[in-house]
Design an enzyme around this catalytic site. Structure first.
Site, PDB file in Angstrom:
ATOM      1  CB  THR A  32      52.494  50.166  35.472  1.00 19.86           C
ATOM      2  OG1 THR A  32      53.920  50.281  35.501  1.00 19.86           O
ATOM      3  CG2 THR A  32      51.950  50.789  34.197  1.00 19.86           C
TER       4      THR A  32
ATOM      5  CG  HIS B  66      34.323  44.107  41.938  1.00 20.04           C
ATOM      6  ND1 HIS B  66      33.586  43.032  42.375  1.00 20.04           N
ATOM      7  CD2 HIS B  66      35.218  44.363  42.923  1.00 20.04           C
ATOM      8  CE1 HIS B  66      34.029  42.641  43.567  1.00 20.04           C
ATOM      9  NE2 HIS B  66      35.020  43.435  43.920  1.00 20.04           N
TER      10      HIS B  66
ATOM     11  CB  CYS C 226      35.134  36.753  51.002  1.00 17.99           C
ATOM     12  SG  CYS C 226      35.311  38.065  49.837  1.00 17.99           S
TER      13      CYS C 226
HETATM   14  N1  PLP Z   1      34.777  45.633  51.839  1.00 17.74           N
HETATM   15  C1  PLP Z   1      33.506  45.278  51.649  1.00 17.74           C
HETATM   16  C2  PLP Z   1      32.443  45.811  52.559  1.00 17.74           C
HETATM   17  C3  PLP Z   1      33.157  44.395  50.626  1.00 17.74           C
HETATM   18  O1  PLP Z   1      31.892  44.033  50.450  1.00 17.74           O
HETATM   19  C4  PLP Z   1      34.192  43.896  49.799  1.00 17.74           C
HETATM   20  C5  PLP Z   1      33.896  42.916  48.737  1.00 17.74           C
HETATM   21  O2  PLP Z   1      32.930  42.167  48.810  1.00 17.74           O
HETATM   22  C6  PLP Z   1      35.506  44.320  50.022  1.00 17.74           C
HETATM   23  C7  PLP Z   1      35.762  45.186  51.055  1.00 17.74           C
HETATM   24  C8  PLP Z   1      36.635  43.846  49.180  1.00 17.74           C
HETATM   25  O3  PLP Z   1      36.604  44.463  47.921  1.00 17.74           O
HETATM   26  P1  PLP Z   1      37.389  43.807  46.689  1.00 17.74           P
HETATM   27  O4  PLP Z   1      36.597  42.609  46.269  1.00 17.74           O
HETATM   28  O5  PLP Z   1      37.397  44.872  45.637  1.00 17.74           O
HETATM   29  O6  PLP Z   1      38.734  43.472  47.185  1.00 17.74           O
END
Ligand code: PLP
Length: 385
Positions: A237, A201, A325
């Site tokens: 799967t 994504h 996050c």
């Molecule tokens: N690592 C980094 C540097 C990211 O920016 C992110 C998502 O923002 C992730 C890991 C986590 O990826 P995912 O959202 O696909 O779990």
């Protein structure tokens, strides 16, 4: 109202070609790739071809070095936990203070499970001291996990040099390349990384699909233990439609990569230059050159990032005040704190992250509205001089 999306490090839009490629696998092509019949066999071929496209984007030597997962977080967890399971006697992990929570929170958890962690510092430009890394490596170091591009500032770590240091000391090196894959060139033939995480994504594929690159010869234990999928390296799967879409997204990213890097960088530089010129008391967070071409993180002194975001949103402009996050947590960014950015700038720091779908009009529109927003917020801020 205009809709201007400048938050592409949080997530990207699904490319129209990706969507078209996914559709049949959500309708008539519903077979399980593990099945023996024709329905399944057809699907398996499509997964194999997506695997080849991912391998090609990152310059992997062998298509079987790619394992499909559900998200970047799973890829990071698999890389770290899988390595620790492969080296049960080694209890030391080296990482940095500025990793994404997908690595950092796991490391904090592992500390409670008897592992010893070294969190490397960064300087005010967000860069590492590789001597600090060299002296941290010990006889029981199981893994070095250091990101390629920082999600908040775009700052790039020299994974080629880090990989070389790790190789010479015989330590497994994992890099979280979730933010860099598809945005800049990556070549596993030239960089001796052992494990690399990427996520769909962030490069115009759908959410819920990602991959882990595992260099041939790297000791590996699965994280998700289950069926024989992914050659027994990841049970579950396959998310067929999304995997097919990720393959197309990787092909699109590879095509015109160099032209797109320049085009996006020019737009980013225009935005950043315009902000610095039109607005006082701002600072660009992170090294000016050693960073992704699509990202700028700018601190606006004496105001709250959240207020800026709300005002931008009223004008139809989407940006971010940290990683998606952590932005909900109201905790000042751990990345900017580790860089030692003054608090008066940290709280008003905004990340603008562009994609190949941004146009010059988006930048002009943002530059037209942002100065008035900052002026207004500063006029009512109790912290303003
Ligand atoms: N690592 C980094 C540097 C990211 O920016 C992110 C998502 O923002 C992730 C890991 C986590 O990826 P995912 O959202 O696909 O779990």
């Amino acid at each position: 109202m205009r809709a201007i999306y400048l938050d592409n490090n949080a997530t990207t839009s699904v490319a129209p070609q990706v969507y078209e490629a996914m559709k049949p696998f959500l309708t008539e092509e519903y077979g399980n790739p593990s099945s023996m019949h024709t329905f399944g066999g057809k699907i398996k071929k499509n997964i194999d071809s997506a695997r080849a496209s991912v391998a090609n984007l990152i310059g992997a030597n062998d298509v079987n070095e790619i394992i499909f997962t559900s998200c970047g977080t799973e890829s990071d967890n698999t890389a770290i936990i899988g390595t620790l399971r492969s080296y049960p006697d080694k209890k030391h992990i080296i990482t940095t203070k500025v990793e994404h929570p997908a690595v950092l929170s796991l490391c904090k958890y592992l500390e409670t499970q008897g592992y010893r962690l070294t969190y490397l510092d960064v300087n005010t430009d967000g860069l590492l001291d590789l001597n600090e890394l060299k002296s941290a490596i010990g006889y029981d170091t199981a893994i070095i996990s250091i990101m390629h591009a920082n999600n908040e500032t775009g700052v790039l770590f020299p994974i080629d040099e880090i990989a070389e240091i790790a190789r010479l000391r015989g330590v497994v090196f994992h890099t979280d390349a979730v933010q860099s894959t598809g945005k800049i060139n990556l070549d596993m033939k030239k960089i001796p990384v052992d494990l690399l995480s990427l996520s769909g994504h962030k490069l115009h594929a759908s959410k819920g699909v990602a991959a882990l690159y595992v260099r041939k010869g790297t000791r590996f234990s699965p994280f998700l233990i289950g069926g024989h999928q992914e050659q027994g390296r990841r049970g579950g799967t396959e998310n067929v439609a999304s995997i097919v879409g990720l393959g197309v997204a990787c092909e699109l990213a590879k095509k015109n990569m160099n032209e797109e890097i320049m085009r996006v960088k020019n737009l980013r530089d225009k935005l950043e230059g315009g902000i610095v010129e039109k607005i006082s008391n701002v600072r660009v967070n992170g090294h000016k050159e050693k960073r992704l071409p699509n990202t700028t993180n700018i601190g606006f002194e004496f105001i709250e990032g959240e207020s800026i975001l709300l005002k931008l949103d009223e004008k139809g402009i989407a940006a971010s005040s940290g990683s998606a996050c952590t932005s909900g947590s109201l905790m000042p960014s751990h990345v900017l704190r580790a860089m030692g950015i003054p608090f008066t700038f940290i709280q008003g720091s905004i990340r603008f992250s562009l994609s190949r779908y941004n146009r010059e009009e988006d930048i002009d529109y943002t530059l037209e509205h942002l100065p008035a927003i900052i002026k207004l917020l500063r006029s009512i801020s109790p912290y303003s001089k």
